[in-house]
Design a protein around this motif. Structure first.
Motif, mmCIF file in Angstrom:
data_model
loop_
_atom_site.group_PDB
_atom_site.id
_atom_site.type_symbol
_atom_site.label_atom_id
_atom_site.label_comp_id
_atom_site.label_asym_id
_atom_site.label_seq_id
_atom_site.Cartn_x
_atom_site.Cartn_y
_atom_site.Cartn_z
ATOM 1 N N PRO A 80 -8.920 10.408 3.133
ATOM 2 C CA PRO A 80 -8.850 11.741 2.508
ATOM 3 C C PRO A 80 -9.951 11.937 1.468
ATOM 4 C CG PRO A 80 -6.689 10.687 2.536
ATOM 5 C CD PRO A 80 -7.677 9.651 2.941
ATOM 6 N N GLY A 81 -10.239 13.209 1.179
ATOM 7 C CA GLY A 81 -11.302 13.531 0.246
ATOM 8 C C GLY A 81 -10.840 13.846 -1.159
ATOM 9 N N GLN A 82 -9.551 13.692 -1.448
ATOM 10 C CA GLN A 82 -9.070 13.917 -2.809
ATOM 11 C C GLN A 82 -9.399 12.694 -3.638
ATOM 12 O OE1 GLN A 82 -4.963 15.029 -3.063
ATOM 13 N NE2 GLN A 82 -5.014 15.444 -5.246
ATOM 14 N N ILE A 83 -10.379 12.835 -4.517
ATOM 15 C CA ILE A 83 -10.942 11.675 -5.209
ATOM 16 C C ILE A 83 -9.945 11.016 -6.131
ATOM 17 C CG2 ILE A 83 -11.892 12.852 -7.234
ATOM 18 C CD1 ILE A 83 -13.614 10.198 -4.981
ATOM 19 N N GLU A 84 -8.921 11.756 -6.572
ATOM 20 C CA GLU A 84 -7.909 11.163 -7.454
ATOM 21 C C GLU A 84 -7.156 10.023 -6.783
ATOM 22 O OE1 GLU A 84 -8.745 15.276 -8.837
ATOM 23 O OE2 GLU A 84 -8.273 14.346 -6.901
ATOM 24 N N LEU A 85 -7.121 10.023 -5.457
ATOM 25 C CA LEU A 85 -6.432 8.956 -4.729
ATOM 26 C C LEU A 85 -7.103 7.603 -4.936
ATOM 27 C CD1 LEU A 85 -5.749 10.795 -1.350
ATOM 28 C CD2 LEU A 85 -4.094 10.293 -3.142
ATOM 29 N N TYR A 86 -8.381 7.615 -5.321
ATOM 30 C CA TYR A 86 -9.117 6.368 -5.492
ATOM 31 C C TYR A 86 -9.355 6.024 -6.964
ATOM 32 C CZ TYR A 86 -10.165 8.193 -0.869
ATOM 33 O OH TYR A 86 -10.045 8.746 0.379
ATOM 34 N N THR A 87 -9.289 7.001 -7.836
ATOM 35 C CA THR A 87 -9.656 6.764 -9.231
ATOM 36 C C THR A 87 -8.493 6.920 -10.211
ATOM 37 O OG1 THR A 87 -10.327 9.082 -9.494
ATOM 38 C CG2 THR A 87 -12.030 7.510 -8.827
ATOM 39 N N HIS A 88 -7.458 7.683 -9.861
ATOM 40 C CA HIS A 88 -6.374 7.950 -10.800
ATOM 41 C C HIS A 88 -5.012 7.493 -10.282
ATOM 42 C CE1 HIS A 88 -9.573 10.634 -12.182
ATOM 43 N NE2 HIS A 88 -8.947 10.721 -13.334
ATOM 44 N N ILE A 89 -4.743 7.817 -9.023
ATOM 45 C CA ILE A 89 -3.443 7.480 -8.431
ATOM 46 C C ILE A 89 -3.588 6.172 -7.653
ATOM 47 C CG2 ILE A 89 -1.594 8.302 -6.924
ATOM 48 C CD1 ILE A 89 -2.681 11.143 -7.384
ATOM 49 N N PRO A 90 -2.720 5.202 -7.868
ATOM 50 C CA PRO A 90 -2.908 3.880 -7.245
ATOM 51 C C PRO A 90 -2.488 3.788 -5.795
ATOM 52 C CG PRO A 90 -0.944 3.868 -8.625
ATOM 53 C CD PRO A 90 -1.580 5.222 -8.809
ATOM 54 N N VAL A 91 -2.236 4.912 -5.116
ATOM 55 C CA VAL A 91 -1.690 4.849 -3.765
ATOM 56 C C VAL A 91 -2.652 4.177 -2.789
ATOM 57 C CG1 VAL A 91 -2.483 7.215 -3.288
ATOM 58 C CG2 VAL A 91 -0.663 6.202 -1.906
ATOM 59 N N MET A 92 -3.950 4.531 -2.829
ATOM 60 C CA MET A 92 -4.905 3.907 -1.910
ATOM 61 C C MET A 92 -5.071 2.425 -2.220
ATOM 62 S SD MET A 92 -5.927 5.884 0.495
ATOM 63 C CE MET A 92 -7.262 4.856 1.084
ATOM 64 N N ASN A 93 -5.020 2.083 -3.497
ATOM 65 C CA ASN A 93 -5.128 0.683 -3.891
ATOM 66 C C ASN A 93 -3.950 -0.119 -3.337
ATOM 67 O OD1 ASN A 93 -4.749 -1.639 -6.077
ATOM 68 N ND2 ASN A 93 -6.883 -0.983 -6.103
ATOM 69 N N LYS A 94 -2.769 0.470 -3.335
ATOM 70 C CA LYS A 94 -1.587 -0.212 -2.808
ATOM 71 C C LYS A 94 -1.683 -0.361 -1.288
ATOM 72 C CE LYS A 94 1.557 1.259 -6.497
ATOM 73 N NZ LYS A 94 2.774 2.058 -6.837
ATOM 74 N N ILE A 95 -2.242 0.656 -0.623
ATOM 75 C CA ILE A 95 -2.425 0.565 0.831
ATOM 76 C C ILE A 95 -3.393 -0.564 1.172
ATOM 77 C CG2 ILE A 95 -3.387 1.770 2.834
ATOM 78 C CD1 ILE A 95 -2.259 4.369 1.662
ATOM 79 N N ILE A 96 -4.468 -0.659 0.411
ATOM 80 C CA ILE A 96 -5.448 -1.727 0.632
ATOM 81 C C ILE A 96 -4.826 -3.088 0.365
ATOM 82 C CG2 ILE A 96 -7.611 -2.708 -0.234
ATOM 83 C CD1 ILE A 96 -8.550 0.195 -0.711
ATOM 84 N N ASP A 97 -4.036 -3.205 -0.688
ATOM 85 C CA ASP A 97 -3.369 -4.476 -0.985
ATOM 86 C C ASP A 97 -2.461 -4.896 0.166
ATOM 87 O OD1 ASP A 97 -4.590 -4.727 -3.432
ATOM 88 O OD2 ASP A 97 -2.914 -3.901 -4.587
ATOM 89 N N GLN A 98 -1.778 -3.926 0.763
ATOM 90 C CA GLN A 98 -0.908 -4.236 1.897
ATOM 91 C C GLN A 98 -1.733 -4.716 3.091
ATOM 92 O OE1 GLN A 98 2.665 -3.907 1.738
ATOM 93 N NE2 GLN A 98 2.361 -5.238 3.509
ATOM 94 N N MET A 99 -2.876 -4.100 3.305
ATOM 95 C CA MET A 99 -3.745 -4.515 4.404
ATOM 96 C C MET A 99 -4.281 -5.921 4.161
ATOM 97 S SD MET A 99 -5.680 -0.843 5.003
ATOM 98 C CE MET A 99 -6.783 -1.412 6.306
ATOM 99 N N ARG A 100 -4.534 -6.267 2.911
ATOM 100 C CA ARG A 100 -4.931 -7.643 2.591
ATOM 101 C C ARG A 100 -3.835 -8.628 2.981
ATOM 102 N NH1 ARG A 100 -6.911 -5.399 -2.466
ATOM 103 N NH2 ARG A 100 -9.196 -5.388 -2.497
ATOM 104 N N MET A 101 -2.596 -8.258 2.712
ATOM 105 C CA MET A 101 -1.477 -9.140 3.044
ATOM 106 C C MET A 101 -1.372 -9.348 4.546
ATOM 107 S SD MET A 101 1.452 -7.806 0.376
ATOM 108 C CE MET A 101 2.665 -8.900 1.103
ATOM 109 N N TRP A 102 -1.845 -8.401 5.326
ATOM 110 C CA TRP A 102 -1.833 -8.536 6.783
ATOM 111 C C TRP A 102 -2.998 -9.373 7.299
ATOM 112 C CZ3 TRP A 102 -1.263 -2.541 7.482
ATOM 113 C CH2 TRP A 102 0.027 -2.156 7.086
ATOM 114 N N GLY A 103 -3.898 -9.753 6.415
ATOM 115 C CA GLY A 103 -5.013 -10.616 6.816
ATOM 116 C C GLY A 103 -6.336 -9.924 7.004
#
Length: 314
Positions: free
Chosen positions: A112-135
């Motif tokens: 998505p292009g809503q920049i707050e998802l990457y700089t203010h709201i931790p939702v994208m960071n949590k999605i990435i962390d989950q993907m790390r857990m999957w390897g």
């Protein structure tokens, strides 16, 4: 089953993320058998409407902004945040799709292009962390796309650089910044900015410092010698307003210089220009991203591809 390589394509709305994804998909299909890869583009933007690339899978199969706006009566921004939080609660949907690809396949995820998802709201960071857990931790790279038309405005370019740095720190992934739409910008102007050694140098050479403290002068001499108290008061108020405006401009200039110093201190923000009409430019961008993930170093050459190549040479 191994883990496929993943590009997470992020950046402000309208910066050209979908075009970037389409161009890479199209470009890879023109490569020779030895360099060709099986590339798939994923839409992770629940607000997307049209795209030119072939969609491997689409988050709108799970949830869309239009549906949320209609059912929950939220605005577009709130609906987008809701969609991403909904995805976070249903990550098995994403995992099932990702696990269907082999380690020799390549995914570009159009985010998505809503920049707050990457700089203010931790939702994208949590999605990435989950993907790390999957390897997928070692096979992911963040590609931050910025509109090259910002290059013509030093203040916007510095702002875009700070935004890229913020996203890089928040996402904690190998990171590549891409300047899109370079075909719409005068090449000499873009090269002049990209060749700057530091953000401070860019601000000094191209910035507007007409409001620096050195330009502040007392305004007492502007007050006319008159006995009319009303005129004198009005003139004094006007002078005070001008002084206040210049003081605010001086503070803004100091803030900009501080931001430039921050960018220089980290020395982590650089941009790779992308001209979609130049094959060499596209190849360079792809090679830069591949280097960030060390893509291809552990892949074996497939026999069918090698036979095809030999057939072409003979």
């Amino acid at each position: 089953m191994g883990r496929c390589t993943i590009q997470l394509v992020t950046g402000p709305a309208g910066s050209g993320k979908s075009t970037y994804s389409h161009i890479l998909q199209e470009h890879v299909q023109t490569l020779g058998p030895r360099n060709r890869r099986r590339i798939h583009v994923v839409n992770l933007d629940p607000a997307a409407e049209h795209f030119r690339y072939d969609v491997a899978f689409d988050i709108r199969e799970l949830i869309s902004v239009d549906d949320v706006m209609e059912e929950l009566q939220l605005g577009p921004n709130g609906s987008l945040v809701y969609c991403m939080e909904y995805l976070l609660e249903n990550m098995d949907w994403l995992q099932d799709h990702l696990d269907s690809y082999d380690d020799d396949e390549y995914l570009i995820i159009d985010c998505p292009g809503q920049i707050e998802l990457y700089t203010h709201i931790p939702v994208m960071n949590k999605i990435i962390d989950q993907m790390r857990m999957w390897g997928y931790g070692e096979s992911m790279v963040s590609v931050f796309v910025v509109d090259a038309t910002f290059v013509t405005d030093p203040a916007k370019f510095i702002s875009g650089s700070l935004l890229a740095l913020s996203a890089m720190i928040a996402m904690q992934l190998p990171h590549v910044n891409v300047l899109s739409k370079c075909d719409l910008v005068e090449e000499a102007s873009m090269d002049r900015v990209l060749e700057m050694e530091s953000a401070i140098q860019l601000w000094d050479m191209l910035g507007d410092h007409s409001s620096d403290s050195s330009s502040l002068q007392p305004y007492n001499h502007l007050v006319p010698a008159t006995n009319n108290s009303t005129t004198t008061a009005a003139t004094n108020n006007d002078n005070k307003a001008q002084i206040s405006a210049q003081q605010r401009a001086r503070k803004w200039s100091r803030l900009t210089e501080s931001i430039c110093s921050l960018l220089d201190d980290y020395s982590m923000v650089g941009f790779v220009p992308l001209n979609i009409n130049d094959e060499d430019s596209i190849t360079h961008v792809l090679a830069t991203v591949d280097h960030a993930t060390q893509y291809g170093e552990d892949l074996e050459v497939r026999g069918a591809d090698y036979d095809d190549d030999v057939g072409e040479e003979s």
